[in-house]
Design an enzyme around this catalytic site. Structure first.
Site, PDB file in Angstrom:
ATOM      1  N   GLN A 136       0.822  -1.216   0.000  1.00 26.90           N
ATOM      2  CA  GLN A 136       0.000   0.000   0.000  1.00 26.90           C
ATOM      3  C   GLN A 136       0.858   1.269   0.000  1.00 26.90           C
ATOM      4  O   GLN A 136       0.478   2.288  -0.573  1.00 26.90           O
ATOM      5  CB  GLN A 136      -0.902  -0.032   1.242  1.00 26.90           C
ATOM      6  CG  GLN A 136      -2.097   0.890   1.190  1.00 26.90           C
ATOM      7  CD  GLN A 136      -3.261   0.309   0.396  1.00 26.90           C
ATOM      8  OE1 GLN A 136      -3.616  -0.837   0.566  1.00 26.90           O
ATOM      9  NE2 GLN A 136      -3.864   1.123  -0.444  1.00 26.90           N
ATOM     10  N   LYS A 139      -2.814  -1.016   6.579  1.00 28.41           N
ATOM     11  CA  LYS A 139      -3.807  -2.056   6.246  1.00 28.41           C
ATOM     12  C   LYS A 139      -4.255  -2.696   7.546  1.00 28.41           C
ATOM     13  O   LYS A 139      -3.517  -2.677   8.541  1.00 28.41           O
ATOM     14  CB  LYS A 139      -3.161  -3.107   5.338  1.00 28.41           C
ATOM     15  CG  LYS A 139      -4.135  -3.971   4.590  1.00 28.41           C
ATOM     16  CD  LYS A 139      -4.662  -3.308   3.323  1.00 28.41           C
ATOM     17  CE  LYS A 139      -5.777  -4.122   2.678  1.00 28.41           C
ATOM     18  NZ  LYS A 139      -6.106  -3.632   1.341  1.00 28.41           N
ATOM     19  N   GLY A 194     -12.551  -0.367   2.744  1.00 33.97           N
ATOM     20  CA  GLY A 194     -12.917  -1.781   2.605  1.00 33.97           C
ATOM     21  C   GLY A 194     -11.841  -2.602   1.922  1.00 33.97           C
ATOM     22  O   GLY A 194     -10.851  -2.081   1.422  1.00 33.97           O
ATOM     23  N   ASP A 195     -12.025  -3.896   1.934  1.00 28.22           N
ATOM     24  CA  ASP A 195     -11.184  -4.854   1.188  1.00 28.22           C
ATOM     25  C   ASP A 195     -12.011  -6.138   1.156  1.00 28.22           C
ATOM     26  O   ASP A 195     -13.241  -6.090   1.321  1.00 28.22           O
ATOM     27  CB  ASP A 195      -9.823  -5.048   1.887  1.00 28.22           C
ATOM     28  CG  ASP A 195      -8.818  -5.829   1.032  1.00 28.22           C
ATOM     29  OD1 ASP A 195      -8.244  -5.237   0.110  1.00 28.22           O
ATOM     30  OD2 ASP A 195      -8.609  -7.043   1.278  1.00 28.22           O
ATOM     31  N   THR A 202     -11.992   0.565  -8.120  1.00 27.87           N
ATOM     32  CA  THR A 202     -10.860  -0.350  -8.300  1.00 27.87           C
ATOM     33  C   THR A 202     -11.006  -1.110  -9.616  1.00 27.87           C
ATOM     34  O   THR A 202     -10.062  -1.186 -10.410  1.00 27.87           O
ATOM     35  CB  THR A 202     -10.744  -1.313  -7.111  1.00 27.87           C
ATOM     36  OG1 THR A 202     -10.752  -0.544  -5.905  1.00 27.87           O
ATOM     37  CG2 THR A 202      -9.448  -2.104  -7.169  1.00 27.87           C
TER      38      THR A 202
HETATM   39  P1  NDP Z   1     -14.624  -9.105  -2.182  1.00 27.22           P
HETATM   40  O1  NDP Z   1     -14.721  -9.675  -0.833  1.00 27.22           O
HETATM   41  O2  NDP Z   1     -15.662  -8.180  -2.671  1.00 27.22           O
HETATM   42  O3  NDP Z   1     -14.472 -10.277  -3.265  1.00 27.22           O
HETATM   43  C1  NDP Z   1     -13.453 -11.208  -3.210  1.00 27.22           C
HETATM   44  C2  NDP Z   1     -13.693 -12.201  -4.325  1.00 27.22           C
HETATM   45  O4  NDP Z   1     -12.566 -13.047  -4.458  1.00 27.22           O
HETATM   46  C3  NDP Z   1     -14.887 -13.109  -4.063  1.00 27.22           C
HETATM   47  O5  NDP Z   1     -15.460 -13.453  -5.289  1.00 27.22           O
HETATM   48  C4  NDP Z   1     -14.224 -14.299  -3.396  1.00 27.22           C
HETATM   49  O6  NDP Z   1     -14.949 -15.512  -3.520  1.00 27.22           O
HETATM   50  C5  NDP Z   1     -12.965 -14.404  -4.201  1.00 27.22           C
HETATM   51  N1  NDP Z   1     -11.945 -15.090  -3.430  1.00 27.22           N
HETATM   52  C6  NDP Z   1     -11.446 -14.736  -2.226  1.00 27.22           C
HETATM   53  N2  NDP Z   1     -10.562 -15.635  -1.830  1.00 27.22           N
HETATM   54  C7  NDP Z   1     -10.489 -16.553  -2.821  1.00 27.22           C
HETATM   55  C8  NDP Z   1      -9.750 -17.735  -3.009  1.00 27.22           C
HETATM   56  N3  NDP Z   1      -8.886 -18.142  -2.084  1.00 27.22           N
HETATM   57  N4  NDP Z   1      -9.920 -18.428  -4.170  1.00 27.22           N
HETATM   58  C9  NDP Z   1     -10.791 -18.011  -5.117  1.00 27.22           C
HETATM   59  N5  NDP Z   1     -11.535 -16.907  -4.971  1.00 27.22           N
HETATM   60  C10 NDP Z   1     -11.389 -16.198  -3.855  1.00 27.22           C
HETATM   61  O7  NDP Z   1     -13.174  -8.402  -2.241  1.00 27.22           O
HETATM   62  P2  NDP Z   1     -12.646  -7.284  -3.238  1.00 27.22           P
HETATM   63  O8  NDP Z   1     -13.221  -7.472  -4.577  1.00 27.22           O
HETATM   64  O9  NDP Z   1     -12.780  -5.989  -2.567  1.00 27.22           O
HETATM   65  O10 NDP Z   1     -11.078  -7.625  -3.260  1.00 27.22           O
HETATM   66  C11 NDP Z   1     -10.505  -8.528  -4.188  1.00 27.22           C
HETATM   67  C12 NDP Z   1      -9.004  -8.280  -4.283  1.00 27.22           C
HETATM   68  O11 NDP Z   1      -8.767  -6.923  -4.713  1.00 27.22           O
HETATM   69  C13 NDP Z   1      -8.230  -8.435  -2.980  1.00 27.22           C
HETATM   70  O12 NDP Z   1      -6.932  -8.898  -3.274  1.00 27.22           O
HETATM   71  C14 NDP Z   1      -8.122  -6.996  -2.480  1.00 27.22           C
HETATM   72  O13 NDP Z   1      -7.026  -6.813  -1.602  1.00 27.22           O
HETATM   73  C15 NDP Z   1      -7.906  -6.266  -3.791  1.00 27.22           C
HETATM   74  N6  NDP Z   1      -8.213  -4.846  -3.771  1.00 27.22           N
HETATM   75  C16 NDP Z   1      -9.452  -4.400  -3.412  1.00 27.22           C
HETATM   76  C17 NDP Z   1      -9.720  -3.056  -3.438  1.00 27.22           C
HETATM   77  C18 NDP Z   1     -11.088  -2.520  -3.188  1.00 27.22           C
HETATM   78  O14 NDP Z   1     -11.292  -1.326  -3.391  1.00 27.22           O
HETATM   79  N7  NDP Z   1     -12.052  -3.332  -2.763  1.00 27.22           N
HETATM   80  C19 NDP Z   1      -8.671  -2.061  -3.752  1.00 27.22           C
HETATM   81  C20 NDP Z   1      -7.433  -2.648  -4.201  1.00 27.22           C
HETATM   82  C21 NDP Z   1      -7.223  -3.989  -4.167  1.00 27.22           C
HETATM   83  P3  NDP Z   1     -15.728 -16.086  -2.245  1.00 27.22           P
HETATM   84  O15 NDP Z   1     -16.916 -15.206  -2.097  1.00 27.22           O
HETATM   85  O16 NDP Z   1     -16.045 -17.491  -2.616  1.00 27.22           O
HETATM   86  O17 NDP Z   1     -14.786 -16.007  -1.064  1.00 27.22           O
END
Ligand code: NDP
Length: 447
Positions: A113, A128, A167-168, A212
């Site tokens: 970050q 974080k 959030g994350d 994002t």
């Molecule tokens: P969400 O919780 O909204 O979504 C996460 C998604 O990833 C879900 O579909 C989840 O599936 C899937 N997932 C999580 N773990 C696994 C796994 N081990 N194998 C397969 N699928 C998996 O999170 P975000 O969309 O906010 O975040 C996603 C990524 O983006 C993270 O790495 C986060 O750090 C990064 N990020 C997010 C930002 C944001 O603004 N939200 C900003 C910058 C980066 P399931 O529901 O089955 O767990």
């Protein structure tokens, strides 16, 4: 000591001081590797304990989060906030609620970050946090009680000028709402600048939800353009189906691409005719259901339980789920199936072996700390709106986001070229992010 030995020595110190934290080691190793070329040209960046200070968080908080479930049973989770570096501004970075969360994962995310936030050009430091709480299967009231308990401890460590979480994974608008409510109650003030990702009627910013995912596509568009290609007519794979994935899918399709697959932790869905984004939003954002429910309602979509999404053929891959979800073997399959561009929406989704394969096979690769910076950048825009008691239109905010992503692309590309690694966006992002932070640290003395 030559540069190679110096960097190896720094890395050995990190390994010794942070045992059992493989994700943190991985993130540090990647940055240190890129810094070798900087230290060859500008050896003073290794002075004043700069690199050792950069790898040591300013503050690490670990706390108990007790809460009572719907059966009246006391549950205990662990809360974290790593305030890594505030040289450029207040700590800024999301909160992750997922059973896999531990100190090493929060440290890797906080470390990344710092450079990401630096790349946005906005005045924000790096931090974080999160918890090993698993929101899956919890009732609405359980989520609320957990968020309130988490904030009861966290509130004393954050603030508009100190640390501004967002959030994350596992933390979206609902959780930010419950945490903001508890903060407001404890602090006895409506300090809107203390959290970002808020609701639109109480200090939130338009475009933050989309930022994002849209940002990844804006960055990737520039990368494609640099090679004479575009999203129009391209086939795209997007892993995940959470906040980042949904809006990456939406923007890629708005630009004329066909998204041929998405996933969650249960498997992937192939969508040869593209994704029905409104249906996907309904399944994931409203019903909070599994991707299998999408398939039940969508024509031509097929669910592959436990399947590997990287086996699909496409032009562009956008990993948007989680860390280390794409390994060296997956990278080989992607390259063999025609993928020429990979832009990371998630943080560190590609393993070091995968990144090496992309380099070998000539796949253009945009690392998360550059490509997914649109979320935190728009959070910083939310902070600006809060500070001036203003709210901007969707169009204006989206334009700002797009400009920021284009600037990040240009900075990464030009920095890579300056250091004789043209087209290596990993080196470009690491060096550009590092130099701004390092120069500020040198100017501010040994603190
Ligand atoms: P969400 O919780 O909204 O979504 C996460 C998604 O990833 C879900 O579909 C989840 O599936 C899937 N997932 C999580 N773990 C696994 C796994 N081990 N194998 C397969 N699928 C998996 O999170 P975000 O969309 O906010 O975040 C996603 C990524 O983006 C993270 O790495 C986060 O750090 C990064 N990020 C997010 C930002 C944001 O603004 N939200 C900003 C910058 C980066 P399931 O529901 O089955 O767990």
């Amino acid at each position: 000591m030559n540069v190679e030995e110096k960097v190896s020595d720094f890395y050995q110190q990190v390994l010794r001081r942070n045992a059992g934290e493989p994700e943190f080691h991985q993130a540090v190793s990647e940055v240190l590797d890129s810094l070798k070329v900087v230290l060859e040209k500008d050896p003073h960046y290794a002075d004043q304990g700069l690199i050792q200070r950069l790898c040591e968080p300013e503050r690490q908080l670990i706390f108990r989060v007790p809460w009572v479930d719907d059966q009246g049973v006391v549950q205990v989770n662990r809360g974290f906030r790593v305030q890594f570096n505030s040289v450029l501004g207040p700590y800024k970075g999301g909160l992750r609620f997922h059973p896999s969360v531990n100190l090493g994962i929060i440290k890797f995310l906080g470390f990344e970050q710092i450079f990401k936030n630096s790349l946005t050009g906005l005045p924000i430091g790096g931090g974080k946090g999160g918890s090993d709480f698993d929101p899956k299967g919890k009732s609405e009231l359980e989520i609320m009680r957990f968020c309130q308990s988490f904030m009861t401890e966290l509130h004393r460590h954050i603030g508009e000028y100190r640390d501004v979480p967002a959030g994350d994974i596992g933390v979206g608008g609902r959780e930010i709402g419950y945490m903001f409510g508890q903060y407001r109650r404890l602090a006895n003030q409506h300090e809107s600048g203390v959290l970002t990702g808020k609701g639109l009627t109480w200090g939130g910013s338009l475009v933050r939800t989309e930022a994002t995912g849209y940002g990844v596509v804006y960055f990737a568009s520039k990368m494609l353009e640099a090679h004479g290609e575009s999203f129009d007519g391209a086939k795209v794979i997007v892993s995940g189906s959470g906040n980042v994935a949904i809006y990456a899918i939406e923007k890629a399709q708005q630009l004329g691409a066909t998204v041929v697959g998405f996933s969650d932790s249960s498997g992937y869905v192939s969508t040869p005719n593209g994704v029905d984004v409104e249906l996907l939003k309904d399944v994931k954002e409203v019903r909070r259901a599994r991707v299998a429910e999408y398939v039940a309602a969508a024509e031509g979509a097929e669910f592959h339980e436990g399947g590997n999404i990287w086996e699909l053929a496409a032009d562009v891959a956008l990993p948007c789920a989680t860390q280390n979800e794409l390994n060296g073997e997956d990278a080989k399959v992607l390259a063999a199936n025609g993928v020429r561009y990979v832009a990371e929406g998630a943080n560190m989704p590609s393993t070091p072996e995968a990144v090496e394969v992309f380099r070998e096979k000539g796949v253009n690769f945009a690392p998360g700390k550059a490509a997914n910076a649109g979320g935190v950048a728009t959070s910083a825009l939310e902070m600006q709106q809060n500070a001036t008691r203003d709210s901007w239109s969707f169009e204006y905010t989206d334009e700002r986001l797009q400009k920021i992503m284009e600037n990040i692309f240009t900075t990464c590309a030009s920095t890579a070229a300056t250091y004789d690694h043209e087209g290596d966006y990993v080196i470009g992002a690491n060096i550009a992010g590092f130099k701004k932070v390092a120069n500020a640290m040198l100017a501010q003395g040994i603190v």
